[in-house]
Design an enzyme around this catalytic site. Structure first.
Site, PDB file in Angstrom:
ATOM      1  N   ASP A  15       0.883  -1.171   0.000  1.00 25.17           N
ATOM      2  CA  ASP A  15       0.000   0.000   0.000  1.00 25.17           C
ATOM      3  C   ASP A  15       0.921   1.221   0.000  1.00 25.17           C
ATOM      4  O   ASP A  15       2.130   1.104   0.242  1.00 25.17           O
ATOM      5  CB  ASP A  15      -0.857  -0.057   1.284  1.00 25.17           C
ATOM      6  CG  ASP A  15      -1.543   1.243   1.602  1.00 25.17           C
ATOM      7  OD1 ASP A  15      -2.266   1.753   0.726  1.00 25.17           O
ATOM      8  OD2 ASP A  15      -1.356   1.754   2.713  1.00 25.17           O
ATOM      9  N   ASP A  17      -0.191   5.184   0.920  1.00 25.19           N
ATOM     10  CA  ASP A  17      -0.442   6.188   1.969  1.00 25.19           C
ATOM     11  C   ASP A  17      -0.593   5.544   3.340  1.00 25.19           C
ATOM     12  O   ASP A  17      -1.457   4.706   3.541  1.00 25.19           O
ATOM     13  CB  ASP A  17      -1.697   6.999   1.616  1.00 25.19           C
ATOM     14  CG  ASP A  17      -1.460   7.877   0.402  1.00 25.19           C
ATOM     15  OD1 ASP A  17      -2.154   7.683  -0.608  1.00 25.19           O
ATOM     16  OD2 ASP A  17      -0.544   8.721   0.443  1.00 25.19           O
TER      17      ASP A  17
END
Ligand code: XBP
Ligand code: MG
Length: 258
Positions: A15, A17
């Site tokens: 991922d 953020d």
């Protein structure tokens, strides 16, 4: 004959953020507010309100939610979707400028683990809700101009119809990697991201971020403060690290072969 990968993981899906970088409070939120100011809007997303809005993934979707819930009927336009898209493009310009200024560093252990995975010829991929330009700018400004090419797949933003917590973005990555979920492991920071990766059948390591530390991470392989470094080991929030003090390939294999 290609060397058989004796590791049981063939790919790590990251991922962005909150995971590669802690971007929400001091990055995206600042960029949203700068875009509002540029358009002469009186809106201001403070830290607390932004934490509430983060339950909606996707910047355009977040703006739409804010309009509907907090300032209904304030924007008079005959094409709200275009208006939101234009506002979001301004926000992305401000966010990219923040990234290029070098003000947003990688989280602990990220550069080290990526280097280890590359040396071991284990594939790496990105599975994120954020805008693709944010990803390439982030990688170039933290890992160098060539770094986007290190990733076997970069899946970001509107490339899939349903954003996290839907599994779409992870399924899209698995399909392009040509790998089954059980040969992969995901690294996430949020409950929303965990729901997406688990729904795609992928074991997941959680490294919490300032907005997600109190969320529900049931189903995660392990929940950590961060990926850790030998000089600054992680803190284990839930799960067993089998004596490891930072996330490396050995720990990822153990977590994925339980
Ligand atoms: C986090 C998101 C993104 C960012 C804002 O993505 O939900 O929407 O908050 O970026 P992830 P955009 O944790 O999956 O990396 O404004 O470009 O959407
Ligand atoms: Mg995240």
């Amino acid at each position: 004959m290609e060397k058989v990968n004796e590791n049981n993981i063939s790919a790590v899906l990251f991922d962005v953020d909150g995971t590669l970088v802690d971007t929400e409070r001091d990055g995206h939120r600042i960029a949203f507010n700068a875009a509002f100011t540029e358009l002469g809007l009186t809106w201001h997303w403070n830290v607390e309100l932004y934490g509430e809005l983060l339950k909606i993934t996707g910047g355009k979707e977040r703006i739409r939610y804010y309009l509907e819930k907090y300032v209904p009927d304030e924007i008079k336009t005959n094409n709200l979707e275009n208006w939101i898209t234009d506002l979001h493009m301004i926000k992305t310009r401000h966010f990219v400028a923040l990234l290029k200024s070098g003000q947003i560093p990688l989280r602990p252990g990220v550069a080290r683990l990526i280097k280890e995975l590359r040396n071991a010829k284990i594939k790496i991929a990105i599975a994120t809700t954020t805008t693709p330009e944010n990803v390439t700018t982030l990688l170039k400004s933290t890992l160098g101009e060539e770094s986007p090419a290190w990733f076997d797949v970069i899946a970001a933003g509107d490339i899939v119809p349903q954003k996290k917590p839907a599994p779409d973005i992870y399924l899209w990555v698995l399909e392009r990697l040509g790998l089954p979920p059980k040969q992969c492991i995901a690294v996430e920071d949020s409950e929303c991201g965990l729901k997406a990766s688990l729904a795609a059948g992928i074991n997941t390591v959680i490294t919490v971020s300032n907005y997600t530390v109190l969320q529900n991470f049931n189903g995660a392989a392990i929940t950590l403060s961060d990926l850790g470094e030998s000089s600054k080991p992680f803190t284990i929030l839930t799960g067993d690290a089998y004596g490891s003090r930072w996330v490396d390939i050995q720990l990822l294999n153990k977590l994925n072969s339980r």
